[in-house]
Design a protein around this motif. Structure first.
Motif, PDB file in Angstrom:
ATOM      1  N   ASN A 163     -21.935 -18.404  -1.819  1.00 39.84           N
ATOM      2  CA  ASN A 163     -20.708 -19.149  -1.334  1.00 39.84           C
ATOM      3  C   ASN A 163     -19.156 -17.821  -2.046  1.00 39.84           C
ATOM      4  O   ASN A 163     -19.897 -17.014  -2.756  1.00 39.84           O
ATOM      5  CB  ASN A 163     -19.817 -19.980  -3.370  1.00 39.84           C
ATOM      6  CG  ASN A 163     -19.071 -20.850  -2.995  1.00 39.84           C
ATOM      7  OD1 ASN A 163     -17.673 -19.691  -3.502  1.00 39.84           O
ATOM      8  ND2 ASN A 163     -18.596 -22.251  -2.818  1.00 39.84           N
ATOM      9  N   ARG A 164     -18.527 -17.067  -1.168  1.00 37.28           N
ATOM     10  CA  ARG A 164     -17.923 -16.511  -1.534  1.00 37.28           C
ATOM     11  C   ARG A 164     -17.529 -16.509  -2.038  1.00 37.28           C
ATOM     12  O   ARG A 164     -16.999 -15.389  -3.064  1.00 37.28           O
ATOM     13  CB  ARG A 164     -17.173 -16.805   0.208  1.00 37.28           C
ATOM     14  CG  ARG A 164     -15.637 -15.879   0.456  1.00 37.28           C
ATOM     15  CD  ARG A 164     -14.951 -15.689   1.435  1.00 37.28           C
ATOM     16  NE  ARG A 164     -13.951 -14.873   1.885  1.00 37.28           N
ATOM     17  CZ  ARG A 164     -13.673 -13.414   2.325  1.00 37.28           C
ATOM     18  NH1 ARG A 164     -15.007 -12.877   2.160  1.00 37.28           N
ATOM     19  NH2 ARG A 164     -13.045 -13.034   2.294  1.00 37.28           N
ATOM     20  N   GLU A 165     -16.211 -17.343  -2.499  1.00 36.95           N
ATOM     21  CA  GLU A 165     -15.340 -17.528  -3.803  1.00 36.95           C
ATOM     22  C   GLU A 165     -16.559 -17.310  -4.888  1.00 36.95           C
ATOM     23  O   GLU A 165     -15.832 -16.317  -5.788  1.00 36.95           O
ATOM     24  CB  GLU A 165     -14.722 -19.203  -4.329  1.00 36.95           C
ATOM     25  CG  GLU A 165     -13.833 -19.652  -2.444  1.00 36.95           C
ATOM     26  CD  GLU A 165     -14.338 -19.827  -1.464  1.00 36.95           C
ATOM     27  OE1 GLU A 165     -16.115 -20.431  -1.562  1.00 36.95           O
ATOM     28  OE2 GLU A 165     -13.486 -20.041   0.062  1.00 36.95           O
ATOM     29  N   ARG A 166     -17.722 -17.087  -5.056  1.00 36.19           N
ATOM     30  CA  ARG A 166     -18.126 -17.297  -6.591  1.00 36.19           C
ATOM     31  C   ARG A 166     -18.392 -15.955  -6.072  1.00 36.19           C
ATOM     32  O   ARG A 166     -18.536 -15.395  -7.206  1.00 36.19           O
ATOM     33  CB  ARG A 166     -19.113 -18.153  -6.524  1.00 36.19           C
ATOM     34  CG  ARG A 166     -19.443 -19.521  -6.866  1.00 36.19           C
ATOM     35  CD  ARG A 166     -20.847 -20.463  -7.195  1.00 36.19           C
ATOM     36  NE  ARG A 166     -21.063 -21.996  -7.328  1.00 36.19           N
ATOM     37  CZ  ARG A 166     -21.074 -22.153  -6.357  1.00 36.19           C
ATOM     38  NH1 ARG A 166     -22.333 -21.292  -5.346  1.00 36.19           N
ATOM     39  NH2 ARG A 166     -21.158 -23.504  -6.272  1.00 36.19           N
ATOM     40  N   SER A 187     -25.459 -14.999  -4.307  1.00 39.94           N
ATOM     41  CA  SER A 187     -24.786 -16.488  -4.498  1.00 39.94           C
ATOM     42  C   SER A 187     -24.139 -16.637  -3.173  1.00 39.94           C
ATOM     43  O   SER A 187     -23.995 -15.391  -2.450  1.00 39.94           O
ATOM     44  CB  SER A 187     -23.066 -16.356  -4.654  1.00 39.94           C
ATOM     45  OG  SER A 187     -22.429 -17.372  -4.539  1.00 39.94           O
ATOM     46  N   ILE A 222     -16.456 -14.136  -5.459  1.00 39.71           N
ATOM     47  CA  ILE A 222     -15.642 -13.169  -5.205  1.00 39.71           C
ATOM     48  C   ILE A 222     -15.290 -12.899  -7.055  1.00 39.71           C
ATOM     49  O   ILE A 222     -14.861 -11.358  -7.861  1.00 39.71           O
ATOM     50  CB  ILE A 222     -14.204 -13.084  -4.419  1.00 39.71           C
ATOM     51  CG1 ILE A 222     -13.962 -13.000  -3.066  1.00 39.71           C
ATOM     52  CG2 ILE A 222     -12.866 -12.969  -4.952  1.00 39.71           C
ATOM     53  CD1 ILE A 222     -13.288 -14.005  -2.112  1.00 39.71           C
ATOM     54  N   ASP A 223     -15.207 -14.017  -7.199  1.00 38.92           N
ATOM     55  CA  ASP A 223     -15.063 -14.173  -8.730  1.00 38.92           C
ATOM     56  C   ASP A 223     -16.376 -13.431  -9.791  1.00 38.92           C
ATOM     57  O   ASP A 223     -16.231 -13.264 -10.988  1.00 38.92           O
ATOM     58  CB  ASP A 223     -15.759 -15.372  -9.587  1.00 38.92           C
ATOM     59  CG  ASP A 223     -14.470 -16.548  -8.880  1.00 38.92           C
ATOM     60  OD1 ASP A 223     -13.416 -16.049  -8.774  1.00 38.92           O
ATOM     61  OD2 ASP A 223     -15.010 -17.890  -8.619  1.00 38.92           O
ATOM     62  N   ASN A 224     -17.643 -13.242  -8.897  1.00 39.21           N
ATOM     63  CA  ASN A 224     -18.466 -12.164  -9.348  1.00 39.21           C
ATOM     64  C   ASN A 224     -18.690 -10.936  -9.663  1.00 39.21           C
ATOM     65  O   ASN A 224     -18.517 -10.227 -10.460  1.00 39.21           O
ATOM     66  CB  ASN A 224     -19.919 -12.591  -9.439  1.00 39.21           C
ATOM     67  CG  ASN A 224     -20.855 -14.041  -9.627  1.00 39.21           C
ATOM     68  OD1 ASN A 224     -19.836 -14.650 -10.360  1.00 39.21           O
ATOM     69  ND2 ASN A 224     -21.494 -14.829  -8.429  1.00 39.21           N
ATOM     70  N   GLN A 265     -20.206 -17.197 -15.893  1.00 38.76           N
ATOM     71  CA  GLN A 265     -19.056 -15.646 -15.892  1.00 38.76           C
ATOM     72  C   GLN A 265     -19.116 -15.027 -17.785  1.00 38.76           C
ATOM     73  O   GLN A 265     -18.483 -13.725 -17.816  1.00 38.76           O
ATOM     74  CB  GLN A 265     -17.690 -15.846 -15.167  1.00 38.76           C
ATOM     75  CG  GLN A 265     -18.181 -16.131 -14.163  1.00 38.76           C
ATOM     76  CD  GLN A 265     -16.938 -16.302 -13.157  1.00 38.76           C
ATOM     77  OE1 GLN A 265     -16.040 -17.001 -13.822  1.00 38.76           O
ATOM     78  NE2 GLN A 265     -15.972 -14.869 -12.491  1.00 38.76           N
ATOM     79  N   SER A 291     -15.786 -19.572 -15.277  1.00 39.25           N
ATOM     80  CA  SER A 291     -17.121 -20.863 -15.150  1.00 39.25           C
ATOM     81  C   SER A 291     -17.968 -20.158 -16.191  1.00 39.25           C
ATOM     82  O   SER A 291     -18.194 -18.856 -16.988  1.00 39.25           O
ATOM     83  CB  SER A 291     -18.457 -19.712 -13.992  1.00 39.25           C
ATOM     84  OG  SER A 291     -18.696 -19.064 -13.939  1.00 39.25           O
ATOM     85  N   ASN A 303     -14.764  -9.724  -9.256  1.00 39.99           N
ATOM     86  CA  ASN A 303     -14.464  -9.341 -10.943  1.00 39.99           C
ATOM     87  C   ASN A 303     -14.752  -9.932 -11.501  1.00 39.99           C
ATOM     88  O   ASN A 303     -14.301  -9.490 -12.973  1.00 39.99           O
ATOM     89  CB  ASN A 303     -13.616 -10.707 -10.799  1.00 39.99           C
ATOM     90  CG  ASN A 303     -12.218 -10.797  -9.544  1.00 39.99           C
ATOM     91  OD1 ASN A 303     -11.679  -9.733  -8.941  1.00 39.99           O
ATOM     92  ND2 ASN A 303     -11.655 -11.838  -9.557  1.00 39.99           N
TER      93      ASN A 303
END
Length: 200
Positions: A135-138, A133, A140-142, A116, A113, A144
């Motif tokens: 949002n769970r997926e965000r 966030s 995790i992305d963050n 990111q 994103s 990473n």
């Protein structure tokens, strides 16, 4: 200390040091301090600040400020939430930064994103980032983005390209905003704010 209010921030810092000595707080730090603000405070410090929360990004790359505080052993911290929400009128410009062609191209290359991309730039510059966030997926992305996860680091060429996104207009806007905010919510007139200081 959220802002280095003229004629008051040294007294405020001494109060924070007292709170830490008495065990009421674990760590104390600064926010929005310029090099000149810290130089004014420095002779009065008996407990070094652990952090200075500042505005810094590829669009406001304050290289001299960054290097100064890192050399002083004080981490710089930025909240990436400022790139995720529009809370005040002046943040509208920040929101539009996420759609800058350079940011979008780098995000596309790495399949990440725009937020990111900015976060990876901060990590590369050794700027601590706070990411929020719901949002769970965000989340995790963050995570990473700040660890050795699935996100590739940006190349030296990409970092250099991002460094060039800071404009004179952005630096001047920052200067004007600093002067306004340092006396905001106080009875002090704007003339009490520093007129010259390191903006980059």
């Amino acid at each position: 200390i959220h802002w280095p209010v003229p004629q008051h921030h040294i007294e405020a810092w001494k109060a924070l040091e007292h709170l830490q000595r008495t065990g009421l707080v674990k760590s104390i730090g600064l926010s929005n301090y310029t090099i000149e603000d810290y130089e004014e405070l420095k002779p009065h410090i008996t407990i070094k600040p652990v952090v200075n929360q500042v505005e810094i990004s590829p669009f406001l790359y304050r290289k001299n400020t960054l290097n100064y505080f890192l050399n002083e052993g004080i981490d710089l911290h930025v909240s990436l939430i400022m790139f995720l929400r529009v809370k005040r009128g002046y943040r509208v410009a920040r929101w539009s930064q996420l759609s800058h062609p350079v940011i979008l191209r780098i995000a596309s290359i790495h399949h990440i994103s725009p937020q990111q991309v900015i976060g990876r730039w901060c990590v590369h510059k050794k700027v601590l980032i706070l990411i929020k966030s719901e949002n769970r997926e965000r989340l995790i992305d963050n995570l990473n983005m700040t660890q050795n996860g699935d996100v590739d680091p940006l190349s030296a060429e990409e970092i250099a390209e991002l460094d060039q996104l800071t404009t004179e207009e952005n630096l001047n806007t920052f200067r004007d905003l600093y002067r306004k905010c340092v006396v905001r919510d106080t009875p002090l007139p704007l003339e009490m704010a520093r007129s010259t200081f390191t903006i980059d």
